[in-house]
Design a protein around this motif. Structure first.
Motif, PDB file in Angstrom:
ATOM      1  N   LYS A 225       0.831  -1.201   0.000  1.00 19.85           N
ATOM      2  CA  LYS A 225       0.000   0.000   0.000  1.00 19.85           C
ATOM      3  C   LYS A 225       0.866   1.250   0.000  1.00 19.85           C
ATOM      4  O   LYS A 225       1.946   1.269   0.587  1.00 19.85           O
ATOM      5  CB  LYS A 225      -0.903   0.013   1.233  1.00 19.85           C
ATOM      6  CG  LYS A 225      -1.946  -1.102   1.242  1.00 19.85           C
ATOM      7  CD  LYS A 225      -2.811  -0.995   2.475  1.00 19.85           C
ATOM      8  CE  LYS A 225      -3.863  -2.095   2.499  1.00 19.85           C
ATOM      9  NZ  LYS A 225      -4.701  -2.023   3.730  1.00 19.85           N
ATOM     10  N   ASN A 226       0.347   2.321  -0.660  1.00 24.24           N
ATOM     11  CA  ASN A 226       1.056   3.594  -0.617  1.00 24.24           C
ATOM     12  C   ASN A 226       0.900   4.209   0.767  1.00 24.24           C
ATOM     13  O   ASN A 226      -0.216   4.259   1.300  1.00 24.24           O
ATOM     14  CB  ASN A 226       0.485   4.561  -1.651  1.00 24.24           C
ATOM     15  CG  ASN A 226       0.860   4.179  -3.064  1.00 24.24           C
ATOM     16  OD1 ASN A 226       1.897   3.545  -3.280  1.00 24.24           O
ATOM     17  ND2 ASN A 226       0.018   4.540  -4.016  1.00 24.24           N
ATOM     18  N   PRO A 227       1.997   4.673   1.359  1.00 21.31           N
ATOM     19  CA  PRO A 227       1.852   5.379   2.640  1.00 21.31           C
ATOM     20  C   PRO A 227       0.933   6.585   2.483  1.00 21.31           C
ATOM     21  O   PRO A 227       0.822   7.180   1.409  1.00 21.31           O
ATOM     22  CB  PRO A 227       3.293   5.805   2.959  1.00 21.31           C
ATOM     23  CG  PRO A 227       4.165   4.908   2.152  1.00 21.31           C
ATOM     24  CD  PRO A 227       3.383   4.585   0.910  1.00 21.31           C
ATOM     25  N   ALA A 228       0.280   6.954   3.563  1.00 22.94           N
ATOM     26  CA  ALA A 228      -0.682   8.052   3.518  1.00 22.94           C
ATOM     27  C   ALA A 228      -0.040   9.353   3.044  1.00 22.94           C
ATOM     28  O   ALA A 228      -0.642  10.111   2.277  1.00 22.94           O
ATOM     29  CB  ALA A 228      -1.309   8.239   4.895  1.00 22.94           C
ATOM     30  N   ARG A 229       1.203   9.583   3.481  1.00 21.40           N
ATOM     31  CA  ARG A 229       1.855  10.832   3.088  1.00 21.40           C
ATOM     32  C   ARG A 229       2.069  10.909   1.576  1.00 21.40           C
ATOM     33  O   ARG A 229       2.041  11.992   0.989  1.00 21.40           O
ATOM     34  CB  ARG A 229       3.184  10.995   3.837  1.00 21.40           C
ATOM     35  CG  ARG A 229       4.209   9.918   3.556  1.00 21.40           C
ATOM     36  CD  ARG A 229       5.495  10.184   4.306  1.00 21.40           C
ATOM     37  NE  ARG A 229       6.480   9.143   4.096  1.00 21.40           N
ATOM     38  CZ  ARG A 229       6.559   8.016   4.801  1.00 21.40           C
ATOM     39  NH1 ARG A 229       5.694   7.818   5.806  1.00 21.40           N
ATOM     40  NH2 ARG A 229       7.470   7.112   4.536  1.00 21.40           N
TER      41      ARG A 229
END
Length: 491
Positions: free
Chosen positions: A6-10
């Motif tokens: 998953k892509n990190p939230a940032r």
């Protein structure tokens, strides 16, 4: 999908931000965010009630279905965005008034859609500016203006003047000239000082003049107690309006001089030891009051006193402001129409007033309308010189001494010798005591005379200083009168 895929939230926030907003920095290092295609820019670090970019970003992410992110993710993303923006080109942000391309200027109407007025050499138009040309900065002091009405002729001007109590037609001309000057981003205008007896509507007239440019939410304020708060208020709006002044301290007088002609404030940045925050400002200034006491010479050159009289018939506040709100679109349109005519008028620049740009504007206004605003402005400056002299015993004593000189005669002495000479002249044969504030040393006297130079020159007394082999000197001269055929014509 596994958590490590998953892509990190940032990264989600950063990708969304860079695809929906443009980021840039200003000359003082502040980073701003501007929605693509929209002229309004917001500082990314602002947490103000006008809406910070952080809040704007959170709302956009939520409405576009990307979710709600915690504070740490937003902070990490904004830290990265800010670091990347510091390498972008520098761009200027403007409050309310801005210069544009091809000799045009812009007026921000304060609307959410960014609709603005573009004043160009052949007229004015309503349009949303190109974000590359103009970046608007909004604060709590940025009120919304109504959409101005075109082609009202002088009807809009008459509608405004009917609601005010200016003493003379010349005073009305100067008020209109000042409003036109407020629409110029690069032209310094003198500080308007609305004065008159109690009940003459000074505060009401001040609000009306201010709200033509700042919107119906604008209001007058009390003068801040310190310079730092005054600068903060000045930097957050376009017109700074201070109400009911009764005393002018030297610090406040110096600060007002800086506001009119422009200055820069530098202070330590919060939570740092070596970093600083720069704040450049030059703003139109409006003051109201019955009397502010002694006016210092440098401020007198930057003042525009407008006198009001008590009305013969009173009106209720509700009735007055209801009518004002109804006529404001026509008033603003008339001011814009007249601004275009004035800027197109050809007139020579007077060189005698300190505020030469405003004097030139008055000359253009007279050429465009046939009014007499420039002679009225000169008369105001003469009255202010009289006020300065009446409040300064040293200036009065110098003028008394010069009466003993022949026309064309100059007298040169050291500052200490001048102090003794003027002190003896003031005390006279009665040996009356020297007043409070009288110079105590030659250096203090020399500094006071330098400050009084323009005021004394307006009364035909030239003060100069220099140095010879023997030491420093101060020279006072009473020039010979200029023959009438050699005098330059008045514009």
């Amino acid at each position: 999908m596994a958590d490590d895929e998953k892509n990190p939230a940032r990264e989600v926030i950063t990708e969304y931000a860079r695809s929906h907003f443009r980021y840039f920095r200003t000359a003082d290092g502040a980073v701003y965010a501007q929605r693509l295609g929209h002229p309004v820019a917001r500082p990314i670090r602002s947490q103000g009630t006008t809406g910070s970019h952080r809040q704007e970003l959170m709302v956009g992410l939520y409405r576009d279905g990307l979710g709600v992110f915690n504070g740490s993710s937003l902070k990490e993303a904004l830290d990265l965005i800010e670091a990347l923006a510091l390498s972008e080109d520098v761009q200027v942000v403007h409050i309310r008034v801005a210069p544009g391309a091809d000799g045009a200027t812009w007026l921000d109407l304060g609307r959410p859609d960014g609709l603005s007025v573009r004043i160009h050499p052949t007229g004015w138009d309503l349009t949303v500016p190109d974000p590359q040309e103009v970046c608007w900065r909004r604060t709590q002091l940025t009120g919304e203006l109504p959409v101005p009405v075109k082609d009202t002729g002088e009807e809009g001007i008459d509608l405004l003047l009917r609601l005010t109590n200016f003493a003379t037609a010349e005073t009305e001309c100067l008020a209109i000239a000042w409003l036109i000057g407020c629409l110029g981003p690069s032209v310094p205008v003198p500080a308007v000082f609305l004065t008159g007896p109690q009940g003459s509507g000074k505060s009401t007239a001040g609000r009306m003049l201010t709200r033509i440019v700042e919107g119906l939410s604008a209001d007058l304020r009390r003068a801040p107690k310190d310079e730092e708060n005054l600068i903060a208020a000045v930097a957050a709006g376009w017109i700074t309006a201070l109400d009911n002044l009764s005393h002018m301290t030297p610090d406040l007088s110096d600060a007002m001089c800086c506001i009119v002609t422009g200055a820069e404030s530098v202070k330590r940045a919060l939570f740092t030891d070596g970093d600083v925050v720069r704040s450049s400002y030059r703003r139109p200034l409006l003051l109201t009051g019955i009397d502010v006491g002694v006016i210092r010479p440098d401020l007198a050159e930057r003042l525009l006193p407008l006198r009001l009289v008590r009305p013969a018939k009173r009106r209720t506040e509700s009735e007055l402001w209801t009518e004002y709100a109804q006529v404001l679109p026509a008033v603003l349109g008339a001011i814009l129409d007249l601004t275009v005519k004035v800027r197109a008028a050809d007139a020579e620049t007077p060189t005698d007033p300190r505020m030469a740009d405003f004097a030139h504007l008055c000359a253009q206004l007279d050429a465009a309308t046939g009014w007499s605003s420039l002679p009225a402005y000169r008369a105001c400056l003469d009255d202010l010189n009289d006020d300065v002299i009446e409040g300064d015993l040293l200036a009065q004593t110098v003028l008394r001494h010069v009466e003993s000189l022949a026309p064309g005669e100059a007298q040169r002495m050291t500052s200490t010798q001048w102090l003794n000479c003027l002190s003896r002249l003031y005390t006279g044969e009665e040996f009356k005591p020297l007043p409070k504030g009288w110079p105590t040393t030659g250096k203090v006297l020399s500094d006071r005379l330098k400050r009084l130079q323009p005021t004394l020159a307006a009364r035909g007394v030239l003060v100069d200083s220099g140095r010879t082999r023997e030491g420093r000197y101060v020279e006072v001269e009473r020039p010979a009168p200029i023959p009438p055929h050699e005098q330059p014509p008045l514009l």
